[in-house]
Motif scaffolding. Structure first.
Motif, short mmCIF file in Angstrom:
data_model
loop_
_atom_site.label_atom_id
_atom_site.label_comp_id
_atom_site.label_asym_id
_atom_site.label_seq_id
_atom_site.Cartn_x
_atom_site.Cartn_y
_atom_site.Cartn_z
N LEU A 36 0.85 -1.19 0.00
CA LEU A 36 0.00 0.00 0.00
C LEU A 36 0.88 1.24 0.00
CD1 LEU A 36 -3.20 0.65 1.98
CD2 LEU A 36 -1.30 2.22 2.33
N LYS A 37 0.52 2.20 -0.85
CA LYS A 37 1.27 3.45 -0.95
C LYS A 37 0.34 4.64 -0.68
CE LYS A 37 4.52 1.56 -4.35
NZ LYS A 37 5.09 1.68 -5.73
N GLY A 38 0.97 5.74 -0.26
CA GLY A 38 0.19 6.93 0.05
C GLY A 38 -0.69 6.74 1.26
N ALA A 39 -0.15 6.10 2.30
CA ALA A 39 -0.94 5.80 3.49
C ALA A 39 -1.49 7.08 4.10
CB ALA A 39 -0.09 5.05 4.51
N ILE A 40 -2.72 7.02 4.54
CA ILE A 40 -3.35 8.16 5.21
C ILE A 40 -2.98 8.10 6.68
CG2 ILE A 40 -5.55 9.23 5.80
CD1 ILE A 40 -6.68 8.08 3.20
N ILE A 72 9.18 12.92 13.92
CA ILE A 72 9.44 14.33 13.64
C ILE A 72 10.44 14.91 14.63
CG2 ILE A 72 8.40 16.64 13.63
CD1 ILE A 72 5.81 15.27 12.62
N VAL A 73 10.16 14.75 15.93
CA VAL A 73 11.02 15.36 16.93
C VAL A 73 12.38 14.67 16.95
CG1 VAL A 73 10.32 13.94 18.92
CG2 VAL A 73 10.99 16.31 19.27
N GLY A 74 12.42 13.39 16.60
CA GLY A 74 13.70 12.67 16.54
C GLY A 74 14.57 13.16 15.41
N ILE A 75 13.98 13.34 14.20
CA ILE A 75 14.76 13.82 13.06
C ILE A 75 15.25 15.24 13.31
CG2 ILE A 75 14.61 14.48 10.64
CD1 ILE A 75 12.74 12.15 10.18
N CYS A 76 14.39 16.08 13.87
CA CYS A 76 14.81 17.44 14.17
C CYS A 76 15.97 17.46 15.15
CB CYS A 76 13.64 18.24 14.74
SG CYS A 76 14.10 19.84 15.44
N THR A 77 15.88 16.68 16.20
CA THR A 77 16.93 16.66 17.22
C THR A 77 18.25 16.13 16.66
OG1 THR A 77 15.23 16.33 18.93
CG2 THR A 77 17.51 15.84 19.54
N ASP A 78 18.16 15.15 15.77
CA ASP A 78 19.37 14.54 15.22
C ASP A 78 20.00 15.37 14.12
OD1 ASP A 78 19.04 12.43 16.96
OD2 ASP A 78 18.04 11.13 15.49
N GLY A 132 4.25 7.77 2.87
CA GLY A 132 4.78 6.44 3.18
C GLY A 132 3.87 5.34 2.70
N GLY A 133 3.95 4.22 3.39
CA GLY A 133 3.14 3.07 2.99
C GLY A 133 3.29 1.91 3.94
N ASP A 174 6.60 1.93 6.12
CA ASP A 174 7.47 2.94 5.51
C ASP A 174 6.96 4.31 5.94
OD1 ASP A 174 9.01 4.60 3.99
OD2 ASP A 174 8.21 3.96 2.05
N PRO A 175 7.63 4.98 6.89
CA PRO A 175 7.15 6.29 7.35
C PRO A 175 7.18 7.36 6.27
CG PRO A 175 8.75 5.35 8.88
CD PRO A 175 8.82 4.54 7.63
N GLY A 176 7.94 7.13 5.21
CA GLY A 176 8.02 8.11 4.13
C GLY A 176 9.10 9.15 4.32
N VAL A 177 9.62 9.29 5.54
CA VAL A 177 10.65 10.29 5.81
C VAL A 177 11.88 9.67 6.47
CG1 VAL A 177 8.99 12.17 6.01
CG2 VAL A 177 9.61 10.85 8.04
N SER A 178 11.79 8.40 6.79
CA SER A 178 12.92 7.70 7.40
C SER A 178 12.89 6.26 6.92
CB SER A 178 12.83 7.76 8.94
OG SER A 178 11.60 7.22 9.39
#
Length: 1014
Positions: free
Chosen positions: A788-792, A800-806, A840-841, A878-882
């Motif tokens: 499945l792609k384009g998960a809602i 989000i907060v993890g990527i920002c902090t890293d 993501g998906g 697949d979170p789509g950003v990580s």
């Protein structure tokens, strides 16, 4: 439990044993019985999946779940697992979700074991991709959404006693049934041609011998908590159904009607030793001191209070003092392990044959279900941040701590800035000036009792249609369907935050007694009563003031109009020269409209209820979809030089419009093939393009701040110049951000009117074996692959907060909004933006194995064997950003409910010539590891949940032509569920330190029942 109570619980079982011990009144036929579970090809009864009665005139062809084309048998190009009424009887099922969840294709979803985060419904989650990505049907037609919060159907609507069989189809079926059939379809085929009068009644209860291991016992003893010991019996359930069916007008018409009642008693967590306290992982020091794997942890919102000043964590001490530390509150004992539930059902199925061409039919189903979800008492969950100096509820010692110069508020927003002068506040009535000290309070309302969420769902479903044959080649079916779910929620024993604020803002009254500032003459709230939690005792008057009910109401509506015509063009010579059957075709159209109107009262809308974690806002919206569809089956070779070679294709075009003016179109389709070189072996495969359309909540839910995350990587230490990711979030060097003691952090969540549908591709490839030399045997092995792609969904707050902090990435850091305290939890000003989007998906792969074998032994009786197993190869998010991560074989805060690599259930049944039957079922769950490997916490105590083996035993007896008795025990050996600590036990699916709905959480399930047929 008292001796008399135990005897009352055991009495029905003894009665059932006595009944089974009586000799049979008459010999019965010993032909093979329908297998309880197995592939559809192994079913002995060839009934249609659309509910058309076997007595209906015209064509003897049937419709199979997953297709609208008629066929002469139950051979399916898609893998279908079938549950028969025998399985319902042999499991003592009173909740249909328990029956479905026992299949390895199903993963736990909303069920009777939910208390915190319960919707009061029962939903199905096929393949672990979510309950909104599979479709629930009744006689091949949609079951409406069961709750305002979700599009998933509530299968409490299904009367188990009237189920003829349950078809569970793997893979996408959107081209046949429309959106949401991504992971598969569950079709409840009802007994629409039942004849006679039937009374079915059953009593069941749970029995458990409390014998938790030393790790649990030592944790309980270390805190001085009491726990049950030895045998307990509880959770009694009464389930009764009356049904009648009759033909009329010389068999041209038929009606089946039913009415049912079910009452389930509650089980609280203090009834089991392994759930008597909230288990936490022991520290290294505790293990060295001999405590074991666990400690009895709990919540910082405690009975004597946890008080945060600007630089300390305190609790009440003796003599009106504050002392360092916090004593965790054991929130477990009053939580429900099994919710109480009362359900009424009623309905009918009717049809009449005017002629072969005109056969009207109608269905009506009613359900009223009321349940209560109970959790620990409410309180002040850090909802207040300061207290006035000079408050008469504070002792002199307490006031000296709270109103110390370094703890006085320097801003009206509640913050304290070192070196700034104290803020001055003015009494609006007297005009007197005063200071306030920072004091965030976490204090449990132990005086007021547990929170109780009263949830009621009342649903109606009506179908009126007409079908018929248009000559020998064509037939049609047209129907109108309307479904509606009325939702009513009343939440008791929660605290009002606004009243709590008033009740702690206390001054000395004219007569020298403490009064609320707001209760002064001319004040804003004359009813306010001081809330004395600092050592003076909480009065009943204060509780009456603080505890307020909350009300929510909602209506889900679904309207469907469908018409289709199908034909076999072989009547016109349109067929392969090597086939006995001609080209089959279906053409049709459908209109569907779904509506949602959800209302919350002022206490919910303003977030005034302390224990809710967020405001709940009204939602209203609708969408409609217009669709055309077709399906074609071409037998290329049929009973010729090879036994069968058939290709099937389908297509559906859908056009959506919603009430916000948005629109989109979807195309779904399928191609399937079957190849049987000989009758005994058949290969099959298929590809389906499926979609999930955004739900009304996905589209229209208002944005709001709510608990959404579990970590803050910038909290709990002094920020340095090296912490660039934390500085990018607006924090400063030297600042220390307080951690949330419950690891709960705010996010801004909500719907998105611009969402697009999710797109899924599903593949299945398999083989079916039905050896002619082994009549009654069927084996299917099928590989499935769903992507499945384009998960809602949201990106994920922790992501989000993890990527920002890293990385200090400005996009992600721009989504982090910290409040005046630098936190993401102390006020609604601190949150992470995580609204819904297409990103993501998800995907999963695996192999299903289905087998059944039934054989009559003549005068020796009959034997039935069945097996259903699933190997889970992948379950990827697949979170789509990580990086994507695979949860197959894992569980925990990231992967959620346990996802064993291998699950199966196997059953062996024997029926004697005198009508006595014995059946043994074996359920197996492979071990699962903690999701540390994909970023979850590293908790040695929870590193692995062991494999589980459950054995279920059932006795049945047929006495004469009218009486059928059953007696059984599931989890016969009373196996204790695997335990996990609260560090890896998210509220809802994990309850009582275990995963309810996955494992047998309460113990041995004993049932006895009787069916009277006349």
């Amino acid at each position: 439990m008292t001796k008399s109570a135990l005897l009352r619980g055991v009495a029905p079982v003894v009665f059932g044993v006595a009944l089974l011990s009586t000799p049979a009144m008459a010999q019965v036929e010993t032909t093979a019985e329908q297998p309880g579970t197995g592939p559809i090809e192994g079913q002995l009864e060839q009934s249609s999946s659309d509910g058309e009665p076997a007595t209906s005139g015209g064509s003897t062809d049937i419709v199979i779940t997953g297709s609208r084309l008629r066929a002469p048998n139950l051979d399916s190009a898609s893998p279908i697992t079938v549950l028969s009424p025998a399985e319902i009887r042999q499991t003592g099922t009173t909740r249909v979700e328990d029956l479905i969840n026992s299949l390895p294709q199903a993963f736990a979803s909303q069920n009777s074991g939910y208390s915190n985060a319960s919707s009061g419904t029962a939903t199905i989650n096929l393949r672990g991709l979510g309950s909104e990505r599979n479709l629930v049907l009744v006689n091949g037609r949609r079951l409406m959404p069961g709750d305002p919060t979700s599009s998933a159907a509530d299968i409490n609507t299904i009367p188990g006693a009237l189920v003829k069989r349950v078809d569970v189809l793997t893979g996408g079926a959107s081209s046949v049934y429309g959106a949401d059939a991504v992971t598969g379809v569950v079709n409840f085929v009802m007994d629409t041609d039942f004849e006679g009068f039937r009374i079915d009644g059953q009593y069941s209860f749970y029995n458990h011998d409390n014998r938790a291991g030393s790790d649990v016992k030592r944790a309980l003893n270390a805190r001085g908590f009491g726990a049950p010991d030895g045998q307990v019996a509880d959770g009694g359930t009464i389930d009764a159904t009356i049904a009648f069916g009759t033909s009329f007008d010389d068999g041209r018409g038929h009606i089946t009607a039913y009415a049912g009642y079910r009452n389930i008693n509650a089980v609280t967590q203090d009834r089991r030793d392994y759930s008597a306290c909230a288990l936490g992982p022991s520290t290294a020091a505790q293990r060295a001191a001999g405590l074991g794997k666990y400690n009895c942890g709990g919540s910082a919102t405690s009975a004597n209070g946890t008080f945060f000043t600007n630089d300390a964590t305190l609790q009440l001490g003796p003599g009106g003092t504050f002392i360092p530390g916090s004593t965790p509150f054991n929130f477990a004992p009053t939580n429900y392990f099994q919710r109480p539930d009362e359900r009424y059902t009623a309905g009918f199925f009717a049809n009449y044959e005017i002629s072969d061409a005109i056969k009207p039919y109608a269905e009506f189903m009613f359900m009223d279900d009321r349940t209560v979800a109970q959790i620990a008492p409410s309180g002040n969950f850090g909802n207040t941040f300061s207290i006035n100096c000079g408050n008469p509820l504070l002792s002199a010692a307490q006031s000296a701590v709270v109103c110390a110069p370094g703890n006085l508020l320097t801003n009206a927003d509640g913050s304290v800035v070192a070196g700034d002068p104290a803020a001055v506040f003015i009494d609006p009535i007297s005009g007197a000036s005063y200071n306030r000290g920072f004091l965030q309070i976490l204090r449990r309302n132990v005086e007021g009792g547990p929170r109780r969420d009263d949830l009621q769902h009342t649903s109606y479903r009506f179908v009126a249609g007409v079908r018929g044959d248009l000559g020998s080649a064509w037939n049609y079916d047209a129907f109108y369907q309307y479904g509606r779910t009325n939702f009513a929620e009343t939440y008791f024993n929660d605290f009002s935050v606004s009243r709590l604020t008033n009740a702690l803002d206390v001054i000395t009254g004219p007569d020298g007694t403490p009064i609320c500032r707001s209760a002064q003459p001319g004040g804003t709230d004359a009813n306010c009563v001081p809330y004395n939690i600092f050592g003076g005792g909480v009065s009943q008057e204060a509780l009456n003031y603080l505890q307020v009910p909350g009300f929510q109401r909602g209506i889900n509506g679904e309207t469907v109009v469908n018409a289709s015509i199908s034909g076999t063009l072989g009547e016109y010579g349109v067929q392969s020269p090597w086939a006995e059957e001609g080209l089959g075709v279906v053409l049709g159209g459908e209109y569907r409209r779904e509506t949602l109107d959800f209302f919350a009262d002022a206490t919910f809308q303003t977030g005034d209820l302390a224990g809710q974690g967020a405001a709940t806002l009204p939602v209203a919206g609708s969408f409609d979809v217009k669709e055309v569809f077709t399906e074609v089956r071409l037998p290329i070779v049929n009973q010729n030089f090879i036994h069968d070679l058939t290709i099937t294709g389908g297509y559906r075009y859908s056009s959506y419009n919603n009430s916000a003016g948005g629109s989109f179109d979807t195309d779904t389709y399928k191609i399937e093939g079957e190849f049987a070189p000989i009758r005994d072996i058949r290969f099959r495969g298929g590809y389906n393009r499926a979609v999930r359309a955004p739900t009304l909540q996905d589209l229209f839910a208002p944005n709001r701040v709510a608990l959404n995350g579990s970590q803050d990587p910038c909290a709990g230490f002094a920020i340095t110049a090296a912490d660039t990711g934390c500085l990018a979030q607006g924090l400063t060097v030297g600042q220390t951000v307080a951690e949330n003691p419950s690891n709960q952090y705010n996010g801004l969540i909500g719907g998105n009117a611009n969402l697009a549908p999710e797109i899924a591709d599903t593949y299945t490839v398999g083989v079916v074996l039905q050896p002619s030399f082994l009549r009654g045997f069927a084996l299917s092995v099928d590989y499935f692959d769903i992507t499945l792609k384009g998960a809602i969904t949201g990106i994920g707050q922790d992501t989000i907060v993890g990527i920002c902090t890293d990385t200090s990435d400005p996009f992600y850091c721009g989504l982090v909004n910290r409040d005046q305290f630098g936190s993401l939890w102390r006020s609604n000003n601190g949150y992470v933006v995580d609204t819904t989007q297409n990103i993501g998906g998800l995907s999963t792969k695996g192999i299903d194995v289905n087998a059944s074998y039934t054989v009559g032994l003549g005068e020796a009786g009959s034997v039935g064997l069945s097996f259903v197993g699933t190997y889970l190869d992948e379950l990827i998010t697949d979170p789509g950003v990580s990086d994507a991560y695979d949860c197959a074989g894992l569980y925990g805060n990231i992967c959620g409910t346990p996802n064993p690599k291998w699950r199966h259930q196997a059953r062996a049944s024997y029926t004697a010539p005198n009508g006595l039957g014995l059946s043994l079922r074996w359920r197996y769950f492979d071990s699962v590891a903690l999701d540390t490997a994909v970023g979850g916490s590293n908790t040695p105590a929870d590193s692995r949940l062991a494999a589980q083996n459950y054995f279920d035993l059932a006795f049945t007896a047929k006495v004469g032509d009218n009486f059928n008795f059953r007696l059984g025990a599931n989890n016969l050996l009373d196996r204790q569920p695997p335990i996990t600590s609260s560090a890896n036990c998210p509220a809802g699916p994990c309850n009582g330190n275990t995963w309810v709905g996955v494992y047998d959480a309460i113990g041995r399930y004993i049932y006895t029942g009787i069916t009277l047929d006349f």
